[in-house]
Design an enzyme around this catalytic site. Structure first.
Site: not given
Ligand code: NAP
Length: 319
Positions: A144, A147-148
């Site tokens: 992701c 997200c990261d």
């Protein structure tokens, strides 16, 4: 006594939440078992929670962020009376009606009983299955970028895959990473032309063709990946701090093993719209669609499942 509902919806991506909007508007007070927060794609809201800009959802001229789109779906269903339980279904019993749905301990009584069940459990990211990948998931290995990505500011990373997801991840990651190497097992991308053009035009992205990742190395976080050229057999270690895997998905059907018919590729089999082999159980979205897999097609099939469930309940009467 377990709570009894007319409609229980498993899953909270575009399919599940569209089914929730429709069944809520039909006054069926659906309960959405929306999943639990986690670092992988099975968090509430489905795969769009892990995507960035959605540019092809009709009506959003300028595009919209995936999580924002899902929040809007959720709020819309809630406005009409949909309710949510932030748990994963741990077991279903489709051999009797009302159907049993467990959201905690799978032993004992079900937590809720459903007169009609809509399955919208979606699909999840496939992983490479190479040494080090599992151990370093969340420590440099990710599925992701949204997200990261932030954690890889000014660092070199690899993205694995050649489809739209891989290119989308790679393009997004150029905002943070110092360089992004896309590792693809062939020398032609599967991604759409528009995404290819964008990736080729981006100076931060380079391509490692005909190559696969053989292992992920690092003590407590990723420090390098092993690569092999599948044509020449040449091996090398590439120093990177992150590896983003974007090689496709598999449907979340384990819960229904032995109860719902599946296709050879594991996706749920539907008949005439959203009906499954069990009368009163309907399936929609990526758990049954291995062809289109778009937010808008998932939403459309969620609508179909809701209408099919409504008609099923109408025919059932007070039974
Ligand atoms: P995909 O189209 O199935 O692509 C998967 C890629 O991963 C392929 O290039 C495949 O290689 C590679 N791959 C598969 N298994 C591998 C393995 N074990 N090792 C190394 N590489 C492997 O999946 P996707 O990119 O997730 O896209 C899924 C669907 O969503 C598509 O229909 C796509 O168009 C859509 N999507 C659209 C957008 C958008 O419109 N913005 C964004 C994301 C996704 P091969 O090419 O050699 O098979």
């Amino acid at each position: 006594m377990p709570e009894r509902r007319d409609v229980v919806i498993l899953g909270s991506g575009p399919a599940g939440l569209t089914a929730a909007v429709y069944t809520a508007r039909a006054n069926l007070r659906p309960l959405v078992v929306e999943g639990e927060p986690s670092s992988t794609s099975d968090q509430p809201g489905g795969q769009l929670m892990l995507t960035m800009e959605v540019e092809n959802y009709p009506g959003f001229v300028e595009g919209i962020l995936g999580p924002e789109l899902m929040q809007r779906f959720r709020d819309q269903a809630e406005r009409f009376g949909a309710e949510y339980v932030t748990r994963k279904a741990t077991r279903v019993d489709l051999s009797r009606r009302p159907f049993g749905v467990w959201t905690g301990d799978p032993e004992g009584d079900p937590d809720v009983e459903a007169r009609a069940l809509i399955v919208a459990t979606g699909a999840r990211s496939l992983m490479l299955g190479v040494p080090g990948e599992d151990r370093l998931l969340g420590h440099g290995v990710s599925t992701c970028a949204t997200c990261d990505g932030f954690f890889f500011r000014d660092q070199p990373i690899v993205v694995v895959g050649g489809g739209d997801s891989a290119l989308e991840e790679a393009l997004f990651l150029t905002r943070f990473a110092s360089e992004v190497t896309l590792v693809h097992r062939r020398k032609e991308l599967r991604a759409s032309k528009i995404m290819q053009d964008r990736a080729f035009a981006n100076e931060k992205i380079s391509f490692r063709w005909d190559s696969v990742v053989t292992e992920v190395l690092g003590d407590t976080k990723v420090s390098s990946v092993g690569l092999r050229n599948v044509v020449t057999g040449e091996e090398e270690a590439m120093d990177v701090t992150g590896m983003f895997v974007a090689i496709g998905h598999e449907p979340n059907t384990a819960l229904f093993a032995g109860q719902l018919d599946r296709l050879e590729n594991g996706y749920l089999r539907t008949y005439e719209g959203s009906r499954t082999n069990v009368h009163g159980v309907f399936a929609c979205g990526d758990v049954q669609d291995h062809v289109y897999r778009q937010a808008v097609t998932a939403a459309g099939s969620g609508c179909m499942a809701a209408i099919d469930a409504e008609r099923f309940l109408e025919a059932l009467g007070d039974e």
